[in-house]
Enzyme design. Structure first.
Site, PDB file in Angstrom:
ATOM      1  N   ASN A 186      -4.729  12.124   4.785  1.00  0.00           N
ATOM      2  CA  ASN A 186      -5.579  11.197   5.539  1.00  0.00           C
ATOM      3  C   ASN A 186      -6.715  10.752   4.612  1.00  0.00           C
ATOM      4  O   ASN A 186      -6.794  11.167   3.452  1.00  0.00           O
ATOM      5  CB  ASN A 186      -6.109  11.893   6.803  1.00  0.00           C
ATOM      6  N   ASP A 211      -2.189   9.505   7.697  1.00  0.00           N
ATOM      7  CA  ASP A 211      -1.402   8.433   7.083  1.00  0.00           C
ATOM      8  C   ASP A 211       0.012   8.886   6.777  1.00  0.00           C
ATOM      9  O   ASP A 211       0.925   8.069   6.689  1.00  0.00           O
ATOM     10  CB  ASP A 211      -2.078   7.944   5.801  1.00  0.00           C
ATOM     11  N   ARG A 259       0.880  -1.192   0.000  1.00  0.00           N
ATOM     12  CA  ARG A 259       0.000   0.000   0.000  1.00  0.00           C
ATOM     13  C   ARG A 259       0.905   1.225   0.000  1.00  0.00           C
ATOM     14  O   ARG A 259       1.884   1.266   0.747  1.00  0.00           O
ATOM     15  CB  ARG A 259      -0.929   0.040   1.222  1.00  0.00           C
TER      16      ARG A 259
HETATM   17  O1  MRU Z   1      -7.616   3.233   4.036  1.00  0.00           O
HETATM   18  P1  MRU Z   1      -7.433   3.148   5.523  1.00  0.00           P
HETATM   19  O2  MRU Z   1      -8.627   2.616   6.242  1.00  0.00           O
HETATM   20  O3  MRU Z   1      -6.152   2.443   5.882  1.00  0.00           O
HETATM   21  O4  MRU Z   1      -7.248   4.663   5.973  1.00  0.00           O
HETATM   22  C1  MRU Z   1      -7.044   4.938   7.330  1.00  0.00           C
HETATM   23  C2  MRU Z   1      -6.997   6.358   7.649  1.00  0.00           C
HETATM   24  O5  MRU Z   1      -7.062   7.216   6.795  1.00  0.00           O
HETATM   25  C3  MRU Z   1      -6.758   6.706   9.082  1.00  0.00           C
HETATM   26  O6  MRU Z   1      -7.418   7.882   9.429  1.00  0.00           O
HETATM   27  C4  MRU Z   1      -5.253   6.890   9.298  1.00  0.00           C
HETATM   28  O7  MRU Z   1      -4.562   5.760   8.867  1.00  0.00           O
HETATM   29  C5  MRU Z   1      -4.912   7.161  10.695  1.00  0.00           C
HETATM   30  S1  MRU Z   1      -5.093   5.696  11.649  1.00  0.00           S
HETATM   31  C6  MRU Z   1      -4.703   5.966  13.248  1.00  0.00           C
END
Ligand code: MRU
Length: 362
Positions: free
Chosen positions: A251, A241, A88
């Site tokens: 994010n 992220d 990812r």
């Molecule tokens: O696609 P995802 O579900 O992995 O995205 C997650 C997010 O955007 C969260 O807000 C981010 O990773 C922060 S987690 C503490």
């Protein structure tokens, strides 16, 4: 945090087997699956059995450990690194985690590598939980301030996506201050953005808050601005992220729109950012952060849920589920962010602010 009264983390080792919660089945089923090899770890991350930046990092680290246990050769270590790195693109915790693994095995004999990586992974899980707990303590101080001006009225917090404990190892980032406040007896209520297309808010944040007994209401992704205009949101807490060295935040898609609405309505907008989600090499979030694009047909065109009879079904609401686009993240420029809550304290979303807390990065 507790699930049905039992303490749980998102990733752990049981009888030498790494176990994770397969989050794709929540809230309808608590399914636990093993990670036994590199492919299990890669698929867990790529298919979003685990998701959330810190949880992805923790899984990648254990992914390196199981892979090296199966084959400790230098070639296999490099392959594991490359495979996991490609699983990812957006959450920088992933690269941070596997870089730490490479440092840990550097100079070790093959026979020593797996043990070192299992130890590192376990320590990372404890450190991650502690960082999130600290973020909760710092974030709660903001809620304490708001409480002083609310005369006993409920504090309303808006959050986007899932940045609760299932996105981390334990506690969560954006939800950690809420757990801390709730545990201290404060009257809090959470507006949970549904967060289409994968509905991490409706499925995961709502499930977590339900399990812990925290009052919440799920809202459509379009509602937040309206609630803010009517004084129904006291503060926003979101996760990240990847945060650049200058304080831009990437994010889940839709975070930017909430930040704009918060800015326009003078609602404080805080990003809960553990240091391993800060990318010290990046300066301009909009230009530099890689934004994951996922299948529009699979995730926007089709939606899965439980019908009235309890049967899980996949349905579409569109004439053509192929005519879709699915950018998974967006970037919120630092000017819209009131502050960053890190494990070392709260600071401005700026290079100077971050360096005050992390002077070793100067
Ligand atoms: O696609 P995802 O579900 O992995 O995205 C997650 C997010 O955007 C969260 O807000 C981010 O990773 C922060 S987690 C503490």
């Amino acid at each position: 945090m507790k699930v049905n009264g039992q303490d749980m983390r998102t990733i752990w080792v049981e009888n030498d087997t790494v176990k994770i919660i397969d989050q794709r089945f929540l809230p309808h089923e608590l399914k636990i699956i093993p990670i036994e090899n590199l492919e299990d770890a890669r698929a867990a991350i790529a298919d979003m059995k685990v998701r959330g930046a810190p949880c992805i990092g923790a899984t990648a680290m254990y992914g390196m450990a199981v892979s090296v246990r199966n084959d400790p050769s230098g070639t296999a270590v490099k392959t594991a690194y490359d495979v996991l790195n490609a699983s990812r693109p957006t959450a920088v915790n992933l690269k941070w985690a596997i870089d730490e693994c490479m440092k840990a095995v550097d100079g070790l004999a093959e026979a020593e590598r797996a043990d070192a990586l299992f130890k590192l992974s376990a320590k990372n899980c404890d450190d991650d939980a502690q960082m999130c707990s600290n973020i909760g303590d710092y974030g709660k101080t903001l809620l304490d301030e708001i409480a002083k001006h609310k005369d006993g009225a409920t504090i309303n917090i808006l959050t986007h996506c899932n940045a609760g404990w299932v996105a981390t190892v334990d506690w969560g980032t954006a939800i950690s201050p809420i757990y801390k406040a709730f545990n201290a007896g404060m009257d809090v209520h959470v507006w949970v953005d549904e967060t289409r297309p994968r509905s991490q808010g409706a499925r995961l944040t709502a499930w977590e808050l339900e399990q812990h007994g925290v009052p919440y209401t799920v809202i459509t992704d379009n509602s937040g601005g309206h609630l803010m205009q009517h004084g129904l949101v006291d503060i926003c807490f979101v996760g990240t992220d990847r945060t650049t060295a200058t304080g831009d935040v990437c994010n889940k898609i839709g975070t930017y729109l909430k930040a704009l609405a918060a800015f326009d309505n003078n609602v404080p907008f805080y990003v809960c950012a553990p240091s391993n989600s800060i990318d010290w090499d990046m300066q301009d979030g909009l230009k530099e952060i890689p934004i994951e694009v996922r299948s529009g047909e699979q995730e926007v065109g089709w939606i899965t849920g439980r019908d009235e009879k309890g049967v899980i079904r996949r349905v579409t609401t569109m004439p053509d589920p192929k005519k879709t686009r699915n950018d998974a993240f967006d970037v919120t420029p630092r000017k819209y962010i009131t502050g960053l809550i890190t494990e070392r304290g709260i600071t401005n979303a700026s290079r100077a602010g971050l360096l005050q807390l992390f002077p070793e990065k100067t």
